[in-house]
Design a protein around this motif. Structure first.
Motif, PDB file in Angstrom:
ATOM      1  N   THR A  56      88.973  79.387   3.012  1.00 45.55           N
ATOM      2  CA  THR A  56      90.234  80.062   3.266  1.00 45.55           C
ATOM      3  C   THR A  56      91.209  79.662   2.167  1.00 45.55           C
ATOM      4  N   THR A 104      94.658  79.652  -0.100  1.00 45.98           N
ATOM      5  CA  THR A 104      96.106  79.802  -0.143  1.00 45.98           C
ATOM      6  C   THR A 104      96.462  79.707  -1.611  1.00 45.98           C
ATOM      7  N   HIS A 122      86.029  74.529   6.557  1.00 47.87           N
ATOM      8  CA  HIS A 122      85.890  73.869   7.862  1.00 47.87           C
ATOM      9  C   HIS A 122      84.617  73.026   7.926  1.00 47.87           C
ATOM     10  N   SER A 133      92.044  78.803  13.823  1.00 51.44           N
ATOM     11  CA  SER A 133      92.810  78.760  12.571  1.00 51.44           C
ATOM     12  C   SER A 133      92.438  79.934  11.675  1.00 51.44           C
ATOM     13  N   GLU A 134      91.161  80.302  11.670  1.00 50.46           N
ATOM     14  CA  GLU A 134      90.742  81.464  10.887  1.00 50.46           C
ATOM     15  C   GLU A 134      91.376  82.742  11.436  1.00 50.46           C
ATOM     16  N   CYS A 135      91.428  82.864  12.747  1.00 49.21           N
ATOM     17  CA  CYS A 135      92.053  84.040  13.353  1.00 49.21           C
ATOM     18  C   CYS A 135      93.534  84.116  12.987  1.00 49.21           C
ATOM     19  N   GLY A 148      94.707  82.836  10.255  1.00 43.08           N
ATOM     20  CA  GLY A 148      94.668  83.132   8.829  1.00 43.08           C
ATOM     21  C   GLY A 148      94.482  84.607   8.532  1.00 43.08           C
ATOM     22  N   LYS A 163      98.724  83.466   8.618  1.00 45.43           N
ATOM     23  CA  LYS A 163      99.382  82.294   9.208  1.00 45.43           C
ATOM     24  C   LYS A 163      98.483  81.059   9.242  1.00 45.43           C
ATOM     25  N   PHE A 164      97.552  80.963   8.302  1.00 41.67           N
ATOM     26  CA  PHE A 164      96.611  79.848   8.314  1.00 41.67           C
ATOM     27  C   PHE A 164      97.316  78.495   8.191  1.00 41.67           C
ATOM     28  N   ALA A 201      85.403  85.302  12.610  1.00 45.00           N
ATOM     29  CA  ALA A 201      85.871  83.922  12.414  1.00 45.00           C
ATOM     30  C   ALA A 201      84.727  82.932  12.641  1.00 45.00           C
TER      31      ALA A 201
END
Length: 186
Positions: free
Chosen positions: A15, A17, A65, A81-83, A85, A89-90, A133
């Motif tokens: 994931t 950023t 993860h 957290s993936e959901c 993301g 919003k991760f 996810a």
């Protein structure tokens, strides 16, 4: 120092950023129930990334993860957290979970999503039950296993593992060193 050549080939499954073409990439294998991950996130990573000398075009973060088997809620936390993301919003979700880490298992993932400002709660709840996810978390775990990751957090900068415990100045030094070297894996 352990260097993982070809890290771009597997990091793309994490994931991200920031910009995927950033010259410096911080890769963290994490478990949301891990106290060391909380400390790294709050006391090292956030202050360094908030430093005005780094832009998202220069430094990107890749979260991979690695839910530890002895943490009963780490797999569902990773999926949640993936959901979050998927709705942008991760990092906010990580902040929410790490801020209330002692509430994991007592508080529902929807409440953490609300704390993180996840805009579409029905889509978040639907995502928790979907394969998207789950598959992303499973892929990250398989990559960690193939690399021999044994603990969280495991932190790399441009594929080079950084020794722990890590202080903000250690990470800044690793970022500066990586900036001086050409990014070898593309």
């Amino acid at each position: 120092d352990t260097r993982h050549d070809g890290w771009d080939d597997w990091a793309i499954h994490g994931t991200w950023t920031g910009d995927t073409s950033a010259e410096v990439v911080v890769i963290e294998f994490l478990d949301l129930q891990c106290i060391g991950c909380k400390v790294f996130h709050e006391r090292v990573l956030k202050p360094v990334l908030a430093d005005s000398m780094w832009t998202e075009a220069e430094v990107s973060l890749v979260a991979m993860h690695f839910p530890l088997r002895n943490h009963a809620h780490s797999q569902p936390a990773a999926i949640a957290s993936e959901c979050a993301g998927f709705q942008g919003k991760f990092l906010d979700f990580l902040d929410a979970v790490f801020t209330s880490q002692d509430s994991i298992g007592l508080k529902g993932w929807g409440a953490f999503a609300e704390d993180a400002g996840v805009p579409d709660r029905p889509a978040f709840e639907s995502c928790l039950a979907s394969d998207r996810a789950h598959e992303r978390v499973a892929r990250a775990r398989a990559i960690a296993d193939s690399l021999g990751v044994r603990a969280t957090p495991t932190v790399m900068v441009n594929g080079r593992e950084i020794d722990l415990p890590l202080r903000p100045e250690d990470l800044l030094e690793a970022l500066a060193e990586a900036r001086r070297e050409p990014r070898t894996s593309r």
